[in-house]
Design an enzyme around this catalytic site. Sequence first.
Site, PDB file in Angstrom:
ATOM      1  N   GLU A 130       0.811  -1.229   0.000  1.00 57.84           N
ATOM      2  CA  GLU A 130       0.000   0.000   0.000  1.00 57.84           C
ATOM      3  C   GLU A 130       0.837   1.267   0.000  1.00 57.84           C
ATOM      4  OE1 GLU A 130      -3.601   1.962   2.696  1.00 57.84           O
ATOM      5  OE2 GLU A 130      -2.293   0.443   3.577  1.00 57.84           O
ATOM      6  N   GLU A 150     -12.351   2.763   5.050  1.00 57.19           N
ATOM      7  CA  GLU A 150     -11.254   3.083   5.964  1.00 57.19           C
ATOM      8  C   GLU A 150     -11.172   4.602   6.126  1.00 57.19           C
ATOM      9  OE1 GLU A 150      -6.804   1.323   6.547  1.00 57.19           O
ATOM     10  OE2 GLU A 150      -7.042   2.810   4.971  1.00 57.19           O
TER      11      GLU A 150
END
Length: 266
Positions: free
Chosen positions: A148, A247
């Site tokens: 990520e 998120e």
Amino acid sequence: MSYTVNASILLTELPILERPAAAKAAGFDAVEYWWPFSVAVPAQDEVDAFVAAIQDAGVQLTGLNFFAGDMPGGDRGLVSWPGREDEFAANIDVVVEIGRRLGTRAFNALYGNRLDGADPQEQDDLAVKNLAAAGRAVAELGGVVLLEPVSGMEAYPLKTAADALVIIARVKDEEGVDNVRLLADFYHLAVNGDDVPAVIAAHAAEFGHIQIADAPGRGEPGTGELPLEQWIADAQAGGYAGVIGLEYKATQADPFAWITPAAAQA
């Protein structure tokens, strides 16, 4: 639309083990977590309690992070951290155990910050080996390791999709491991100045996972300026078939009020 609630950043008014049930009560069938323990290898009773909380709530754990160090203190992963290889290796075993027990298939390995006094090339070489080890371990579950790009930490070297894809390619070319995938967090990519539509157009079918939050502010969709609905639709049209990770930081009493019937069925 299939959403999974990140129960590490959402529902924070509740103890961490009560959040899966709260997500279920809010209408969701899936959750994801950052590493929910303070150490790489927690006591077995802690692991058992976490597994039971997911199972008792009747939700699927769609994603789990590897141990990332002291996150509140600024750590962002062990993958490229020389001297902590054994700790990361031990954590892999616990992650695989949880994944096996809960049917989890996606595991996010935060890369780690650049360290004072450490050679960046040495860190990257170590990261390739650690990601390969993680990939081999979760392959037995049919799983993928996620890599990520992250915003908010200048020392974190993966800021764009291209940064992560270089490392992913190295893992495949040098180690023969092909189950490391890009985690496309649209918030982080946008805040870091990446061309999100171009990333989607070029790589949507290769995404291992998508996460969303609006910008500025990292709040719910609709609290900022990002065309998240369009980006999700484009990613799905481009071949992404996975869940969408929520998120973001709640800014109102009901953090899911933005999910209209139209959005849920998009």
